[in-house]
Design a protein around this motif. Sequence first.
Motif, PDB file in Angstrom:
ATOM      1  N   UNK A   1     -98.714   6.181  24.580  1.00 10.76           N
ATOM      2  CA  UNK A   1     -98.514   5.890  23.153  1.00 10.76           C
ATOM      3  C   UNK A   1     -97.238   6.549  22.617  1.00 10.76           C
ATOM      4  N   UNK A   2     -96.207   6.533  23.432  1.00 11.80           N
ATOM      5  CA  UNK A   2     -94.919   7.108  23.058  1.00 11.80           C
ATOM      6  C   UNK A   2     -94.000   5.988  22.574  1.00 11.80           C
ATOM      7  N   UNK A   3     -93.330   6.214  21.449  1.00 13.68           N
ATOM      8  CA  UNK A   3     -92.314   5.270  20.970  1.00 13.68           C
ATOM      9  C   UNK A   3     -91.001   5.578  21.677  1.00 13.68           C
ATOM     10  N   UNK A   4     -90.338   4.527  22.128  1.00 17.69           N
ATOM     11  CA  UNK A   4     -89.064   4.738  22.829  1.00 17.69           C
ATOM     12  C   UNK A   4     -87.979   3.856  22.223  1.00 17.69           C
ATOM     13  N   UNK A   5     -86.812   4.476  21.994  1.00 12.94           N
ATOM     14  CA  UNK A   5     -85.643   3.782  21.466  1.00 12.94           C
ATOM     15  C   UNK A   5     -84.517   3.902  22.485  1.00 12.94           C
ATOM     16  N   UNK A   6     -83.851   2.798  22.738  1.00  8.72           N
ATOM     17  CA  UNK A   6     -82.730   2.769  23.692  1.00  8.72           C
ATOM     18  C   UNK A   6     -81.426   2.578  22.919  1.00  8.72           C
ATOM     19  N   UNK A   7     -80.426   3.363  23.281  1.00 10.57           N
ATOM     20  CA  UNK A   7     -79.149   3.346  22.553  1.00 10.57           C
ATOM     21  C   UNK A   7     -78.085   2.471  23.201  1.00 10.57           C
ATOM     22  N   UNK A   8     -78.142   2.305  24.523  1.00  9.31           N
ATOM     23  CA  UNK A   8     -77.085   1.586  25.226  1.00  9.31           C
ATOM     24  C   UNK A   8     -75.822   2.404  25.435  1.00  9.31           C
ATOM     25  N   UNK A   9     -75.809   3.661  25.012  1.00  6.32           N
ATOM     26  CA  UNK A   9     -74.639   4.534  25.193  1.00  6.32           C
ATOM     27  C   UNK A   9     -75.121   5.893  25.675  1.00  6.32           C
ATOM     28  N   UNK A  10     -74.487   6.373  26.756  1.00  4.68           N
ATOM     29  CA  UNK A  10     -74.848   7.699  27.249  1.00  4.68           C
ATOM     30  C   UNK A  10     -73.785   8.714  26.806  1.00  4.68           C
TER      31      UNK A  10
ATOM     32  N   UNK B   1     -82.520  12.278  25.369  1.00  7.84           N
ATOM     33  CA  UNK B   1     -81.918  12.463  26.679  1.00  7.84           C
ATOM     34  C   UNK B   1     -80.506  11.891  26.640  1.00  7.84           C
ATOM     35  N   UNK B   2     -79.526  12.649  27.170  1.00  5.84           N
ATOM     36  CA  UNK B   2     -78.137  12.185  27.101  1.00  5.84           C
ATOM     37  C   UNK B   2     -77.884  10.986  28.004  1.00  5.84           C
ATOM     38  N   UNK B   3     -78.708  10.797  29.028  1.00  2.17           N
ATOM     39  CA  UNK B   3     -78.582   9.650  29.940  1.00  2.17           C
ATOM     40  C   UNK B   3     -79.982   9.134  30.260  1.00  2.17           C
ATOM     41  N   UNK B   4     -80.029   8.040  31.021  1.00  2.00           N
ATOM     42  CA  UNK B   4     -81.340   7.430  31.275  1.00  2.00           C
ATOM     43  C   UNK B   4     -82.228   8.332  32.125  1.00  2.00           C
ATOM     44  N   UNK B   5     -83.532   8.069  32.043  1.00  2.00           N
ATOM     45  CA  UNK B   5     -84.496   8.736  32.913  1.00  2.00           C
ATOM     46  C   UNK B   5     -84.527   7.979  34.236  1.00  2.00           C
ATOM     47  N   UNK B   6     -84.104   8.593  35.353  1.00  2.00           N
ATOM     48  CA  UNK B   6     -84.122   7.866  36.625  1.00  2.00           C
ATOM     49  C   UNK B   6     -85.535   7.615  37.133  1.00  2.00           C
ATOM     50  N   UNK B   7     -86.458   8.497  36.716  1.00  2.00           N
ATOM     51  CA  UNK B   7     -87.877   8.343  37.059  1.00  2.00           C
ATOM     52  C   UNK B   7     -88.687   8.656  35.814  1.00  2.00           C
ATOM     53  N   UNK B   8     -89.960   8.355  35.870  1.00  2.00           N
ATOM     54  CA  UNK B   8     -90.831   8.622  34.725  1.00  2.00           C
ATOM     55  C   UNK B   8     -91.176  10.099  34.590  1.00  2.00           C
ATOM     56  N   UNK B   9     -90.889  10.916  35.618  1.00  2.22           N
ATOM     57  CA  UNK B   9     -91.339  12.317  35.575  1.00  2.22           C
ATOM     58  C   UNK B   9     -90.709  13.100  34.426  1.00  2.22           C
ATOM     59  N   UNK B  10     -89.441  12.839  34.117  1.00  5.77           N
ATOM     60  CA  UNK B  10     -88.804  13.529  33.002  1.00  5.77           C
ATOM     61  C   UNK B  10     -89.471  13.190  31.686  1.00  5.77           C
ATOM     62  N   UNK B  11     -89.772  11.920  31.494  1.00  3.78           N
ATOM     63  CA  UNK B  11     -90.468  11.494  30.289  1.00  3.78           C
ATOM     64  C   UNK B  11     -91.856  12.140  30.210  1.00  3.78           C
TER      65      UNK B  11
END
Length: 537
Positions: A524-533, A483-493
């Motif tokens: 059971x999803x792995x999630x990685x955060x980049x800190x950059x959108x 995702x190019x930017x954060x998920x504002x809600x869990x629905x996208x995920x």
Amino acid sequence: MTVSSKKVPAPDRVPVRRALLSVSDKAGIVDFARALSAKGVELVSTGGTSAAIAGAGLAVRDVSDLTGFPEIMDGRVKTLHPSVHGGLLAIRDDEEHRAAMEAHDIRPIDLVVINLYPFEEVRFGGGDYPSTVENIDIGGPAMLRAAAKNHAYVAVVTDPGDYARVLAALNENDGSLTYRLRQELAAKAYARTSAYDAAISQWFAESLDLAQPEWRGFGGRLKEVMRYGENPHQTAGFYVTGDKRPGVANARQVQGKQLSYNNINDTDAAFELVSEFDPAKSAAVAIIKHANPCGVATSADLADAYRRALACDPVSAFGGIIALNRTLDADAAAEMVKIFTEVIIAPDASEEALALIAAKKNLRLLLTGGVADPRAPGLTAKTVAGGLLVQSRDSGVVDDLDLKVVTQRAPSDREMADLRFAFRVAKHVKSNAIVYARDLATVGIGAGQMSRVDSARIAARKAEDAAAQAGGEPLTKGSVVASDAFFPFADGLLSAVEAGATAVIQPGGSMRDDEVIAAADENDIAMVVTGMRHFRH
């Protein structure tokens, strides 16, 4: 300060009796001077230009004879003198101006032929600070602007491409130039000095690291008049700035009809995307439609990368743009000519590939000589009503980021490789952007939607459509998602989970990050955060 207004009507035709020639680019200048001399025009010149004209056996008067003052300071001071500027700026039909000319022995100059020191070439050619400064022309722009202001009486030529036009006009009008032509040449001179000064100011801003200078100038030279703009009722032109960045502006078109406005926009998007992938590490192919990727893949060779990129969305790929990060070879070319494609852009092409592409006469093939550096600094600009939005290029690269695993399960090595790949692609997808990837190929892309969940659903549906056409299961099963930017809600995920994604990469930073991370852990999803959108509008 008030400026007096001399309301003297401009004559339609002004005979050319005296010309001042001082050029950096000497292409064609001797032939032009010879033609002027044959018409009885007195030639005045400076430095190297004077030497070139005299070397051809033509009579030429040095500007120092005109001014009574020698060139000094390595030629920095030679034309900045009343004998020159008075001859350029005098209103010939004004009594006071004529009296001043007679009192100071100033003779009129009817034609000025000047092109400027090659500042842009030095700047973009990697010149050091002193040599770049030394190539800032002073006398040239001053004379161009003076002559252009007084176009009622003076013609100004700053482009060797206009020599033939001026000579033709002199022949047609018995040694005179019309007011309309003088106006057009004056407009071109001001545009040239404007672009020249813009290049200088941009260089200073870059050199001094001034991110937002108080005044900002942009300029370019017309490379091509477009048949039309985005739509047939719009006019358009393609201007180049002199920046040597590999891409559509500096590419060599090997074959095919003229590029359209939309072709150029889409081809730029395609090549910038594929340049994210190091050609020394893998072959990469991007297929673009309306500035968005409809398929991207990397592989050991271009042919396989193309087939895998095409599989992501074969319907949208029809009539698209193909970009490559390596030399186009025969195997890849043979695959690409199987469907209608507007443009192929690559660093180079083999002779065998050129022969295959040549069979498709309308297919444009562009060769860039290399790939662009995704980390290189630069500027982008877009117009808004009454202004410009200017920003630094998005030079963020996922390999340079500090990736953080925020879920209970960390991604596997395969998932992490796909996550990095998908985030590279997401950077070049219009926001809101969702990219599913599997085995270093996109398998579903959602672009430009008003909500992120819609992008996730569209990308999954695209994957289903591609699977139905291929007669298999959607490749989003077991994929990762970016995702190019954060998920504002869990629905996208959760939409991505429903599509079969097992890992996700996203910038993070939402007020509801904890909810999104909890939803990932529950599934059971792995999630990685980049800190950059990577918003892209």
